[in-house]
Design an enzyme around this catalytic site. Structure first.
Site, PDB file in Angstrom:
ATOM      1  CG  HIS A   1      -5.378  -3.988  -4.664  1.00 53.84           C
ATOM      2  ND1 HIS A   1      -5.041  -4.359  -3.314  1.00 53.84           N
ATOM      3  CD2 HIS A   1      -6.669  -4.628  -5.097  1.00 53.84           C
ATOM      4  CE1 HIS A   1      -5.851  -5.526  -3.201  1.00 53.84           C
ATOM      5  NE2 HIS A   1      -6.761  -5.726  -4.273  1.00 53.84           N
TER       6      HIS A   1
ATOM      7  CG  ASP B   1      -3.863  -5.804   1.860  1.00 55.80           C
ATOM      8  OD1 ASP B   1      -3.380  -5.663   0.671  1.00 55.80           O
ATOM      9  OD2 ASP B   1      -3.358  -6.023   3.090  1.00 55.80           O
TER      10      ASP B   1
END
Length: 432
Positions: free
Chosen positions: A404, A408
């Site tokens: 992450h 995204d």
């Protein structure tokens, strides 16, 4: 007689140490010239080492699981006559004197002789109190031997693997068959229970140690998230079957080459997924070529051979590479360059399947894709005539775990949706 010190050679680019995986010889054994005597493991591969001399092993650097620095002494061999000049020179270049001395000093510390121990005792300060003797541990009570029971009851308890000391006896303190029955009933009715096996301690070394370290580092450093999507692979499976009917002498196609082709066609629009992240430098490298890691289960643990430039290969070339690399990983013949440099990994449990998985990222990559088991279920399908009907369809979930910090959630979902479109319309996979 002469002693030859075999230094740990440089068996991989950029490594500073290697792990002892397995000794084929022990102290006191005779080793022949060019005979394999130990398996050493780097971050990338296991490498067998051969002795350059014939003789008797008198010292080794450690046990299985220990790390040995490049250039330090790995083995000392007592040879008859003199060590050949070329062998001695090569060893001297690879093993600087300080490292050899450190090894000899460590051996002496670990194996002091009686005179050294006496000297150490004499040198101890007189005022130092003598250490208190360590009390011997009390023997564990043998509960079963103190229990009153007939030989028949004891024999039955032994066959069932029951400790009589755990069985509540009658008021007179004697265990009878009825008490055994009550214990069995209370414990879940295991009238045919098997005996418990002995506890076993297994040292984590070699590939299993590397897997543990890599997985721990991945989970510790990478904030994972996983996205799962269901795909209808009915048409894809039909297409695959048709291709296999006319394959001739080409490799048989599994689902994997088709999925890899779809991935490679979609990746150019999602460059942050085919990337590697350098934690220390804080640099993301987006790769133009797809060097696809293929998680492969072997007898020794999980390995990840790499299909180089997967984007430039057709289905049958991919199928051939998959088979070749998987076999090489399993039989231990995979080369170092075939086990490193992946930019994205695919992991599949094959027929074991699973409805959904949450794979762990192969650090320093930023994503890993996991196709899951194909299942058949009824679905509402709209036909060419516009009429909705129920049909039996083949469905498969695709999982993707991402870093992450780099990827995204929206991009991961969009990436998988594009793969889904290709999978559900396989003509797009086959199109040039």
């Amino acid at each position: 007689m002469a002693k030859f010190t075999f230094p740990m050679p440089d068996i991989g680019e950029g490594i500073t140490e290697a792990e002892i995986v397995k000794w084929h010889k022990a102290v006191g054994d005779r080793v022949e010239e060019d005979e394999e005597f130990v398996d050493m493991m780097t971050d990338k591969a296991t490498v067998p080492l051969e002795s350059p001399v014939t003789g008797t092993i008198v010292e080794i650097a450690g046990g299985e699981g220990d790390m040995v620095a490049i250039g330090s002494a790995l083995m000392v061999v007592e040879v008859e006559g003199e060590v050949p000049d070329d062998v001695a020179e090569e060893a001297a270049e690879a093993a600087p004197a300080p490292k050899s001395e450190e090894f000899e000093e460590r051996i002496e510390v670990e194996n002091p002789d009686a005179s050294d121990q006496e000297d150490a005792a004499a040198a101890a300060p007189e005022s130092a109190p003598a250490p208190a003797p360590t009390p011997a541990p009390a023997p564990a009570p043998a509960a079963s031997s103190k229990v009153l029971a007939t030989p028949a009851v004891r024999a039955r308890a032994k066959d069932l693997g029951i400790d009589l000391g755990q069985v509540k006896p009658a008021e007179d303190g004697r265990v009878r068959h009825a008490d055994l029955d009550a214990f069995i009933s209370y414990s879940g009715g295991f009238s045919g229970a098997s005996k418990a096996g002995a506890d076993e301690e297994i040292k984590v070394i070699g590939l299993r140690k590397r897997i543990a370290e890599n997985m721990s580092a991945a989970k510790r450093n990478i904030p994972h998230f996983t996205y799962v999507e269901e795909c209808d692979v009915t048409e894809l499976e039909r297409t695959r079957a048709q291709l296999n009917e006319n394959r001739g002498d080409r490799p048989k196609l599994t689902m994997l080459p088709l999925l890899i082709t779809a991935i490679c066609k979609v990746l150019p629009d999602f460059p942050m997924i085919n990337a590697r992240y350098d934690d220390e430098a804080k640099i993301v490298t987006r790769h133009g070529s797809v060097h696809l890691g293929m998680a492969t289960m072997t007898d020794n643990g999980l390995m990840v051979p790499v299909i180089r430039d997967a984007q430039g290969k057709n289905l049958y070339q991919l199928a051939g590479d998959i088979q070749r690399l998987a076999n090489a990983a399993r039989d231990g013949t995979a080369k170092s360059e075939e086990l490193s440099g992946s930019t994205l990994t695919v992991t599949s449990l094959g027929p074991l399947g699973g409805v959904a998985t949450t794979p762990v990222i192969n650090r320093p990559e930023v994503a890993i894709i996991g196709p899951n088991r194909i299942v058949e279920r009824p679905m509402f399908v709209t036909g060419p005539d516009g009429v909705e009907r129920v049909e039996k369809r083949k469905l498969m979930n695709i999982s993707i775990s991402c870093d992450h910090r780099v990827v995204d959630g929206y991009d991961a979902a969009a990436f998988v949706q594009e793969i889904k479109k290709m999978i559900e319309a396989p003509a797009r996979i086959l199109a040039g």
